[in-house]
Write an enzyme that holds these catalytic residues in place. Sequence first.
Site, short mmCIF file in Angstrom:
data_model
loop_
_atom_site.label_atom_id
_atom_site.label_comp_id
_atom_site.label_asym_id
_atom_site.label_seq_id
_atom_site.Cartn_x
_atom_site.Cartn_y
_atom_site.Cartn_z
N PRO A 142 -9.90 -30.04 2.97
CA PRO A 142 -9.37 -28.97 3.83
C PRO A 142 -9.50 -29.24 5.33
CG PRO A 142 -11.45 -28.32 2.80
CD PRO A 142 -11.07 -29.63 2.19
N TYR A 144 -14.12 -27.35 15.45
CA TYR A 144 -14.57 -28.37 14.49
C TYR A 144 -15.72 -29.12 15.17
CZ TYR A 144 -10.16 -27.85 11.88
OH TYR A 144 -9.11 -27.37 11.14
N HIS A 197 -2.09 -19.78 17.46
CA HIS A 197 -3.13 -20.57 18.12
C HIS A 197 -2.48 -21.77 18.81
CE1 HIS A 197 -7.05 -19.12 16.01
NE2 HIS A 197 -6.31 -18.13 16.47
N TYR A 223 -1.81 -32.19 13.67
CA TYR A 223 -2.39 -30.90 13.29
C TYR A 223 -1.31 -29.81 13.22
CZ TYR A 223 -6.02 -27.42 12.66
OH TYR A 223 -6.83 -26.43 12.12
N LYS A 255 -4.08 -28.95 5.53
CA LYS A 255 -2.75 -29.42 5.13
C LYS A 255 -2.30 -29.00 3.73
CE LYS A 255 -1.75 -31.61 8.83
NZ LYS A 255 -1.30 -30.58 9.76
C1 LIG Z 1 -11.08 -22.56 -2.78
C2 LIG Z 1 -9.90 -23.21 -2.07
C3 LIG Z 1 -9.86 -23.23 -0.67
C4 LIG Z 1 -8.78 -23.82 0.01
N1 LIG Z 1 -8.75 -23.83 1.38
C5 LIG Z 1 -7.72 -24.41 2.01
C6 LIG Z 1 -7.63 -24.44 3.43
O1 LIG Z 1 -8.51 -23.94 4.12
N2 LIG Z 1 -6.54 -25.03 4.01
C7 LIG Z 1 -5.51 -25.56 3.25
O2 LIG Z 1 -4.50 -26.03 3.81
N3 LIG Z 1 -5.57 -25.56 1.93
C8 LIG Z 1 -6.63 -24.99 1.29
N4 LIG Z 1 -6.67 -24.98 -0.05
C9 LIG Z 1 -5.55 -25.59 -0.73
C10 LIG Z 1 -4.37 -24.64 -0.83
O3 LIG Z 1 -4.82 -23.36 -1.20
C11 LIG Z 1 -3.42 -25.24 -1.84
O4 LIG Z 1 -2.99 -26.49 -1.33
C12 LIG Z 1 -2.22 -24.37 -2.19
O5 LIG Z 1 -2.62 -23.21 -2.88
C13 LIG Z 1 -1.23 -25.17 -3.03
O6 LIG Z 1 -0.27 -24.33 -3.58
P1 LIG Z 1 0.32 -24.63 -5.03
O7 LIG Z 1 1.30 -23.55 -5.28
O8 LIG Z 1 0.74 -26.04 -5.10
O9 LIG Z 1 -0.90 -24.51 -6.02
P2 LIG Z 1 -1.74 -23.18 -6.46
O10 LIG Z 1 -1.91 -22.27 -5.31
O11 LIG Z 1 -2.94 -23.68 -7.14
O12 LIG Z 1 -0.77 -22.50 -7.50
C14 LIG Z 1 -0.56 -23.01 -8.79
C15 LIG Z 1 -0.25 -21.85 -9.73
O13 LIG Z 1 0.01 -22.37 -11.02
C16 LIG Z 1 -0.61 -21.53 -11.98
N5 LIG Z 1 -0.82 -22.32 -13.20
C17 LIG Z 1 -1.79 -23.23 -13.44
N6 LIG Z 1 -1.66 -23.75 -14.67
C18 LIG Z 1 -0.56 -23.17 -15.22
C19 LIG Z 1 0.07 -23.27 -16.48
N7 LIG Z 1 -0.37 -24.12 -17.43
N8 LIG Z 1 1.15 -22.50 -16.71
C20 LIG Z 1 1.63 -21.66 -15.78
N9 LIG Z 1 1.05 -21.50 -14.55
C21 LIG Z 1 -0.03 -22.26 -14.29
C22 LIG Z 1 -1.89 -21.09 -11.29
O14 LIG Z 1 -2.42 -19.91 -11.85
C23 LIG Z 1 -1.40 -20.89 -9.86
O15 LIG Z 1 -0.95 -19.57 -9.64
C24 LIG Z 1 -7.73 -24.40 -0.75
C25 LIG Z 1 -7.77 -24.37 -2.14
C26 LIG Z 1 -8.84 -23.80 -2.81
C27 LIG Z 1 -8.87 -23.81 -4.33
#
Ligand SMILES: Cc1cc2nc3c(=O)[nH]c(=O)nc-3n(C[C@H](O)[C@H](O)[C@H](O)COP(=O)(O)OP(=O)(O)OC[C@H]3O[C@@H](n4cnc5c(N)ncnc54)[C@H](O)[C@@H]3O)c2cc1C
Length: 395
Positions: A297, A205, A77, A390, A301
């Site tokens: 969201p 948006y 995009h 962005y 980011k």
């Molecule tokens: C419903 C939803 C919609 C979203 N939409 C957007 C969006 O449109 N745009 C955007 O940029 N971001 C969005 N986000 C945010 C984005 O998905 C996250 O920022 C991203 O997933 C971060 O990655 P992470 O690996 O840090 O965390 P996560 O993806 O949360 O991964 C963390 C992992 O740790 C595991 N875990 C948790 N506790 C423990 C434990 N005690 N022991 C071992 N493992 C554990 C979990 O199961 C998970 O697999 C959204 C988030 C959600 C929940």
Amino acid sequence: MSEIAKKTQVVIVGGGPAGSLLALLLHLQGVESVVIELRSRDHVLGRVRAGVIEYGSGATLREAGLAGRMDREGFVHDGVNLAFNDQLLHIDFKRLTGKHVIIYGQTQLQRDLYDAIDTAGITLVDEAEGVDLHDVDGGSPRVTFVHDGIEREISCDYIAGCDGVHSATRDHIPDSVRQRFERLYPFVWVGLLSETPPVRDELIYANHPDGFALCSMRNENLSRYYVQGSAEDTTDDWPDDRFWETLKARLPRAVSDRLVTGPSVEKLVTPLRSWVSEPLRHGRLFLAGDAAHIVPPTGAKGLNLAISDVVYLADALAGFYATGHETGLEEYSDRALSRVWKAVRFSWWMTSTMHRFPGMSNDFDRRLQKTELEYLFSSENGQRSMAENYVGLPL
Ligand SMILES: Cc1cc2nc3c(=O)[nH]c(=O)nc-3n(C[C@H](O)[C@H](O)[C@H](O)COP(=O)(O)OP(=O)(O)OC[C@H]3O[C@@H](n4cnc5c(N)ncnc54)[C@H](O)[C@@H]3O)c2cc1C
């Protein structure tokens, strides 16, 4: 999964995008790690979340050899659209910054990461219960957990807390050193996924006097739409008919006339908040991704910050193993937080500019919001600033 080692260089808690990408970046630089994940593989691979990959995140994935499918199936995009006062403004990323973003679902990216972990032979322990950290600020850090009913212990040099918003690793940073910064927004996003063609080929948006709306997409026949709802709303408050009527009313006429509606295949309510926990290091423990910060969201980011954190952390850890010096590790927290706060600012700005806040009618705040949007519609410099943020600030 191969045998679980009793000792490794880095234990990574959490196998989401932050944890699995960190394991791969370390592997590419000759650093060993074991990933410990709470959930099953099917659960992690089934989560539907983010979809916008910043320009620099795309480059990182490409350099790590992880972008084959993203480059084939993702959608480039070159801009986004802002809707206000029945007008549509195209923010032209390509012209303003020479960069773009890629629309590619987090679900697909997570699969690519897990496939690469399997190919690289990295141990990823899933369905690990009761994960606990020991001697985080001493000389012999260890991680214990139960897997397949057997108690396990892995000793290591460093631990990466990549365990998401409800992080348990974060709790190992004592309250006396932890600082928390938070802003809650008094509304939610109601999201609907439908098997219909997107209303436009790039995101829209919309700021409307009744509230925010966003038109997004997954592919040519899968659209994701959002409307701003009240803080206490649940999905039961938003039957499909109400959702589509609300969305149509918040879009410029020229857009809503083209909107194809259909039954929802998924509906969700997402609260919005900005939240940062500092510092990102305590002793041998480093936090990355949602374990350390959450952004609304609106600026797309969250996933991108998880990627930039682990790029910095992988560099710092690899630097330590190459030189024996901890300089990079000492700098990690400040380096990552500097970029995190810029994304927090941008996400807050997008949220504040595009939503209707309760109590906002014709008052000062509404005037400021209107003026902010009029400025953006009329100023190429304003548009360039938005585009620069962005597509993602440099890593
Ligand atoms: C419903 C939803 C919609 C979203 N939409 C957007 C969006 O449109 N745009 C955007 O940029 N971001 C969005 N986000 C945010 C984005 O998905 C996250 O920022 C991203 O997933 C971060 O990655 P992470 O690996 O840090 O965390 P996560 O993806 O949360 O991964 C963390 C992992 O740790 C595991 N875990 C948790 N506790 C423990 C434990 N005690 N022991 C071992 N493992 C554990 C979990 O199961 C998970 O697999 C959204 C988030 C959600 C929940």
